[in-house]
Scaffold this motif. Structure first.
Motif, PDB file in Angstrom:
ATOM      1  N   VAL A   1       0.842  -1.190   0.000  1.00 48.41           N
ATOM      2  CA  VAL A   1       0.000   0.000   0.000  1.00 48.41           C
ATOM      3  C   VAL A   1       0.880   1.244   0.000  1.00 48.41           C
ATOM      4  O   VAL A   1       2.063   1.184   0.343  1.00 48.41           O
ATOM      5  CB  VAL A   1      -0.946   0.035   1.219  1.00 48.41           C
ATOM      6  N   LEU A   2       0.271   2.353  -0.381  1.00 48.07           N
ATOM      7  CA  LEU A   2       0.947   3.641  -0.310  1.00 48.07           C
ATOM      8  C   LEU A   2       0.300   4.480   0.771  1.00 48.07           C
ATOM      9  O   LEU A   2      -0.923   4.518   0.881  1.00 48.07           O
ATOM     10  CB  LEU A   2       0.812   4.402  -1.631  1.00 48.07           C
ATOM     11  N   ASP A   3       1.109   5.122   1.544  1.00 52.01           N
ATOM     12  CA  ASP A   3       0.629   6.075   2.543  1.00 52.01           C
ATOM     13  C   ASP A   3       0.726   7.480   1.951  1.00 52.01           C
ATOM     14  O   ASP A   3       1.430   7.716   0.978  1.00 52.01           O
ATOM     15  CB  ASP A   3       1.497   5.995   3.806  1.00 52.01           C
ATOM     16  N   ASN A   4       0.039   8.390   2.553  1.00 53.03           N
ATOM     17  CA  ASN A   4       0.152   9.823   2.235  1.00 53.03           C
ATOM     18  C   ASN A   4      -0.334  10.210   0.843  1.00 53.03           C
ATOM     19  O   ASN A   4       0.221  11.125   0.230  1.00 53.03           O
ATOM     20  CB  ASN A   4       1.592  10.299   2.450  1.00 53.03           C
ATOM     21  N   VAL A   5      -1.339   9.513   0.333  1.00 54.43           N
ATOM     22  CA  VAL A   5      -2.020   9.961  -0.880  1.00 54.43           C
ATOM     23  C   VAL A   5      -3.387  10.453  -0.404  1.00 54.43           C
ATOM     24  O   VAL A   5      -4.192   9.660   0.083  1.00 54.43           O
ATOM     25  CB  VAL A   5      -2.163   8.830  -1.918  1.00 54.43           C
ATOM     26  N   PRO A   6      -3.649  11.742  -0.482  1.00 51.57           N
ATOM     27  CA  PRO A   6      -4.862  12.310   0.118  1.00 51.57           C
ATOM     28  C   PRO A   6      -6.156  11.656  -0.371  1.00 51.57           C
ATOM     29  O   PRO A   6      -6.412  11.584  -1.572  1.00 51.57           O
ATOM     30  CB  PRO A   6      -4.811  13.782  -0.301  1.00 51.57           C
ATOM     31  N   GLY A   7      -6.923  11.122   0.578  1.00 55.51           N
ATOM     32  CA  GLY A   7      -8.254  10.606   0.299  1.00 55.51           C
ATOM     33  C   GLY A   7      -8.347   9.206  -0.258  1.00 55.51           C
ATOM     34  O   GLY A   7      -9.439   8.668  -0.373  1.00 55.51           O
ATOM     35  N   VAL A   8      -7.220   8.617  -0.635  1.00 52.63           N
ATOM     36  CA  VAL A   8      -7.241   7.281  -1.228  1.00 52.63           C
ATOM     37  C   VAL A   8      -6.074   6.446  -0.702  1.00 52.63           C
ATOM     38  O   VAL A   8      -5.116   6.975  -0.152  1.00 52.63           O
ATOM     39  CB  VAL A   8      -7.172   7.319  -2.772  1.00 52.63           C
ATOM     40  N   VAL A   9      -6.180   5.127  -0.910  1.00 48.17           N
ATOM     41  CA  VAL A   9      -5.087   4.215  -0.579  1.00 48.17           C
ATOM     42  C   VAL A   9      -4.824   3.354  -1.813  1.00 48.17           C
ATOM     43  O   VAL A   9      -5.628   2.487  -2.150  1.00 48.17           O
ATOM     44  CB  VAL A   9      -5.433   3.320   0.629  1.00 48.17           C
ATOM     45  N   PRO A  10      -3.716   3.597  -2.525  1.00 45.20           N
ATOM     46  CA  PRO A  10      -3.347   2.731  -3.627  1.00 45.20           C
ATOM     47  C   PRO A  10      -2.846   1.381  -3.091  1.00 45.20           C
ATOM     48  O   PRO A  10      -2.109   1.323  -2.104  1.00 45.20           O
ATOM     49  CB  PRO A  10      -2.215   3.488  -4.323  1.00 45.20           C
TER      50      PRO A  10
ATOM     51  N   LYS B   1       4.182  -8.923  -5.975  1.00 48.05           N
ATOM     52  CA  LYS B   1       4.827  -9.854  -6.901  1.00 48.05           C
ATOM     53  C   LYS B   1       4.698  -9.381  -8.345  1.00 48.05           C
ATOM     54  O   LYS B   1       5.373  -9.896  -9.220  1.00 48.05           O
ATOM     55  CB  LYS B   1       4.225 -11.250  -6.751  1.00 48.05           C
ATOM     56  N   VAL B   2       3.840  -8.385  -8.592  1.00 50.80           N
ATOM     57  CA  VAL B   2       3.606  -7.850  -9.937  1.00 50.80           C
ATOM     58  C   VAL B   2       3.714  -6.335  -9.860  1.00 50.80           C
ATOM     59  O   VAL B   2       2.732  -5.615 -10.004  1.00 50.80           O
ATOM     60  CB  VAL B   2       2.220  -8.281 -10.474  1.00 50.80           C
ATOM     61  N   THR B   3       4.921  -5.852  -9.621  1.00 48.20           N
ATOM     62  CA  THR B   3       5.105  -4.425  -9.364  1.00 48.20           C
ATOM     63  C   THR B   3       4.778  -3.543 -10.561  1.00 48.20           C
ATOM     64  O   THR B   3       4.496  -2.365 -10.393  1.00 48.20           O
ATOM     65  CB  THR B   3       6.540  -4.130  -8.892  1.00 48.20           C
ATOM     66  N   ASP B   4       4.799  -4.084 -11.751  1.00 48.47           N
ATOM     67  CA  ASP B   4       4.426  -3.292 -12.927  1.00 48.47           C
ATOM     68  C   ASP B   4       2.984  -3.556 -13.346  1.00 48.47           C
ATOM     69  O   ASP B   4       2.538  -3.109 -14.389  1.00 48.47           O
ATOM     70  CB  ASP B   4       5.376  -3.555 -14.086  1.00 48.47           C
ATOM     71  N   GLY B   5       2.248  -4.261 -12.497  1.00 48.48           N
ATOM     72  CA  GLY B   5       0.857  -4.587 -12.772  1.00 48.48           C
ATOM     73  C   GLY B   5      -0.081  -3.485 -12.338  1.00 48.48           C
ATOM     74  O   GLY B   5       0.344  -2.382 -11.978  1.00 48.48           O
ATOM     75  N   PRO B   6      -1.363  -3.784 -12.350  1.00 40.51           N
ATOM     76  CA  PRO B   6      -2.359  -2.761 -12.014  1.00 40.51           C
ATOM     77  C   PRO B   6      -2.320  -2.364 -10.541  1.00 40.51           C
ATOM     78  O   PRO B   6      -1.866  -3.126  -9.684  1.00 40.51           O
ATOM     79  CB  PRO B   6      -3.673  -3.441 -12.353  1.00 40.51           C
ATOM     80  N   VAL B   7      -2.799  -1.162 -10.284  1.00 42.78           N
ATOM     81  CA  VAL B   7      -2.921  -0.623  -8.930  1.00 42.78           C
ATOM     82  C   VAL B   7      -4.394  -0.353  -8.689  1.00 42.78           C
ATOM     83  O   VAL B   7      -5.070   0.267  -9.508  1.00 42.78           O
ATOM     84  CB  VAL B   7      -2.107   0.685  -8.782  1.00 42.78           C
ATOM     85  N   LEU B   8      -4.884  -0.836  -7.570  1.00 46.11           N
ATOM     86  CA  LEU B   8      -6.254  -0.576  -7.150  1.00 46.11           C
ATOM     87  C   LEU B   8      -6.225   0.644  -6.239  1.00 46.11           C
ATOM     88  O   LEU B   8      -5.476   0.666  -5.258  1.00 46.11           O
ATOM     89  CB  LEU B   8      -6.808  -1.787  -6.403  1.00 46.11           C
ATOM     90  N   VAL B   9      -6.996   1.660  -6.574  1.00 43.81           N
ATOM     91  CA  VAL B   9      -7.050   2.883  -5.768  1.00 43.81           C
ATOM     92  C   VAL B   9      -8.381   2.884  -5.025  1.00 43.81           C
ATOM     93  O   VAL B   9      -9.440   2.983  -5.627  1.00 43.81           O
ATOM     94  CB  VAL B   9      -6.887   4.140  -6.640  1.00 43.81           C
ATOM     95  N   VAL B  10      -8.301   2.746  -3.699  1.00 41.37           N
ATOM     96  CA  VAL B  10      -9.471   2.577  -2.849  1.00 41.37           C
ATOM     97  C   VAL B  10      -9.702   3.861  -2.043  1.00 41.37           C
ATOM     98  O   VAL B  10      -8.735   4.426  -1.513  1.00 41.37           O
ATOM     99  CB  VAL B  10      -9.239   1.393  -1.878  1.00 41.37           C
ATOM    100  N   PRO B  11     -10.935   4.311  -1.921  1.00 47.21           N
ATOM    101  CA  PRO B  11     -11.192   5.456  -1.032  1.00 47.21           C
ATOM    102  C   PRO B  11     -10.693   5.152   0.389  1.00 47.21           C
ATOM    103  O   PRO B  11     -10.837   4.027   0.886  1.00 47.21           O
ATOM    104  CB  PRO B  11     -12.715   5.591  -1.053  1.00 47.21           C
ATOM    105  N   ALA B  12     -10.095   6.129   1.025  1.00 45.48           N
ATOM    106  CA  ALA B  12      -9.486   5.923   2.343  1.00 45.48           C
ATOM    107  C   ALA B  12     -10.482   5.375   3.363  1.00 45.48           C
ATOM    108  O   ALA B  12     -10.134   4.501   4.170  1.00 45.48           O
ATOM    109  CB  ALA B  12      -8.861   7.221   2.839  1.00 45.48           C
ATOM    110  N   ALA B  13     -11.714   5.848   3.346  1.00 48.65           N
ATOM    111  CA  ALA B  13     -12.715   5.368   4.306  1.00 48.65           C
ATOM    112  C   ALA B  13     -13.035   3.889   4.067  1.00 48.65           C
ATOM    113  O   ALA B  13     -13.197   3.123   5.021  1.00 48.65           O
ATOM    114  CB  ALA B  13     -13.991   6.200   4.213  1.00 48.65           C
ATOM    115  N   ALA B  14     -13.106   3.476   2.819  1.00 41.43           N
ATOM    116  CA  ALA B  14     -13.368   2.065   2.505  1.00 41.43           C
ATOM    117  C   ALA B  14     -12.194   1.195   2.934  1.00 41.43           C
ATOM    118  O   ALA B  14     -12.377   0.087   3.447  1.00 41.43           O
ATOM    119  CB  ALA B  14     -13.643   1.903   1.013  1.00 41.43           C
ATOM    120  N   TRP B  15     -10.964   1.690   2.740  1.00 40.26           N
ATOM    121  CA  TRP B  15      -9.791   0.935   3.162  1.00 40.26           C
ATOM    122  C   TRP B  15      -9.772   0.790   4.685  1.00 40.26           C
ATOM    123  O   TRP B  15      -9.476  -0.290   5.206  1.00 40.26           O
ATOM    124  CB  TRP B  15      -8.510   1.594   2.667  1.00 40.26           C
TER     125      TRP B  15
END
Length: 64
Positions: free
Chosen positions: A27-36, A41-55
């Motif tokens: 996960v990434l910290d410090n992205v306002p309002g969302v958690v990527p 194992k697939v660092t060049d694969g897709p990223v799911l961006v989730v609303p912070a409240a849902a995470w």
């Protein structure tokens, strides 16, 4: 839809990931309002961006 530049991101492996190289979530910290979220194992694969409240609700459910 927002576009996020994550090219220089410092990903953090979830403490719930196992240590054997499987089931690794980062996960990434410090992205306002969302958690990527991505599969480490697939660092060049897709990223799911989730609303912070849902995470937060998801993490609370995992802890329970």
């Amino acid at each position: 839809m927002h576009a996020y530049d994550l090219s220089n991101a410092r990903w953090r492996k979830s403490s719930y990931s196992d240590g054997d190289g499987g089931n690794c979530v980062e996960v990434l910290d410090n992205v306002p309002g969302v958690v990527p979220v991505r599969d480490s194992k697939v660092t060049d694969g897709p990223v799911l961006v989730v609303p912070a409240a849902a995470w937060a609700a998801f993490v609370a459910g995992v802890k329970a």
